[in-house]
Design an enzyme around this catalytic site. Sequence first.
Site, short mmCIF file in Angstrom:
data_model
loop_
_atom_site.label_atom_id
_atom_site.label_comp_id
_atom_site.label_asym_id
_atom_site.label_seq_id
_atom_site.Cartn_x
_atom_site.Cartn_y
_atom_site.Cartn_z
N GLU A 43 0.77 -1.35 0.04
CA GLU A 43 0.13 0.09 -0.03
C GLU A 43 0.81 1.32 0.05
OE1 GLU A 43 -3.42 2.00 2.70
OE2 GLU A 43 -2.91 0.06 3.05
N ASP A 72 7.69 5.91 -8.90
CA ASP A 72 6.44 6.36 -8.30
C ASP A 72 6.06 7.74 -9.06
OD1 ASP A 72 4.10 5.79 -6.47
OD2 ASP A 72 4.58 8.17 -5.88
N PHE A 159 0.02 5.41 -21.77
CA PHE A 159 -0.85 5.10 -20.80
C PHE A 159 -1.31 6.34 -19.98
CE2 PHE A 159 1.83 5.17 -16.90
CZ PHE A 159 3.20 5.35 -17.67
P1 IMP Z 1 1.67 5.04 -9.20
O1 IMP Z 1 3.06 5.67 -9.38
O2 IMP Z 1 1.83 3.62 -9.29
O3 IMP Z 1 1.17 5.64 -8.05
O4 IMP Z 1 0.95 5.39 -10.46
C1 IMP Z 1 1.44 6.57 -11.04
C2 IMP Z 1 0.23 7.02 -11.89
O5 IMP Z 1 0.55 8.40 -12.41
C3 IMP Z 1 -0.41 6.00 -13.12
O6 IMP Z 1 -1.10 5.09 -13.02
C4 IMP Z 1 -0.58 7.25 -13.96
O7 IMP Z 1 -1.79 7.46 -13.98
C5 IMP Z 1 0.22 8.33 -14.02
N1 IMP Z 1 1.44 8.55 -14.54
C6 IMP Z 1 2.64 8.26 -14.23
N2 IMP Z 1 3.51 8.40 -15.35
C7 IMP Z 1 2.80 8.70 -16.40
C8 IMP Z 1 3.23 8.77 -17.74
O8 IMP Z 1 4.37 8.63 -18.08
N3 IMP Z 1 1.96 8.97 -18.40
C9 IMP Z 1 0.90 9.10 -18.23
N4 IMP Z 1 0.45 9.01 -16.94
C10 IMP Z 1 1.43 8.66 -16.07
#
Ligand code: IMP
Length: 200
Positions: A43, A72, A159
């Site tokens: 988490e 992250d 994405f």
């Molecule tokens: P986490 O780092 O797993 O909490 O998720 C980060 C979130 O930020 C991802 O699921 C995307 O929604 C967004 N994100 C991070 N990097 C990118 C990118 O390169 N393109 C588009 N969205 C991003």
Amino acid sequence: MSIISKIVVASHNEGKVREIRDLLIPYGVNTLSAAELSLAEPEETELTFTGNAELKASAAAIASGLPSLSDDSGLVVDSLNGDPGIYSARWAEKPKSEGGGRDFSMAMWHVNDLLKLKENRSAHFVCALCLAMPSGKKFTYLGKVEGEIVWPPRGERGFGYDPIFLAEGDVKTFGEMDPSKKHAKSHRARAFEKLILNHF
Ligand code: IMP
């Protein structure tokens, strides 16, 4: 050939794992993903990108006994006080009553709705990369790319929030851009440059 020949990509996000794999290919590193190793997804309880990256990489390094790399990242919108920020993935989460999962189209609509009455649409993507060793040692690097939020979403590539992010000086959103072009300038690529310089 780098000193690190095998690494766990501490993420269950396929888009991120794909980008990290692509970025590491030139260094001859064999990448395994947390999903392939059936590692639990910790988490994200920290309040910063750096804190969450460190938490994810350390958990994977301890569970796998291998060097682990986490990312992250998120979208930081200036006139939304930095939202969605560390909650970028959570803004896309669908309620359990609707079957759960993630819907980035919904998250992008939400960002645009909140921006409707704002003049300033500037935003940036941030990426914190953490390389954690099974010994407990950690190395963390930050990368950033500035841009603005556009509407409607454009492009099917990339994405997450890519279709609404236009980086400074570009005419194509990250969603329209050839992946190699995104890799050359993205927040992830910039954090990677620092990681590669120090470890590969
Ligand atoms: P986490 O780092 O797993 O909490 O998720 C980060 C979130 O930020 C991802 O699921 C995307 O929604 C967004 N994100 C991070 N990097 C990118 C990118 O390169 N393109 C588009 N969205 C991003």
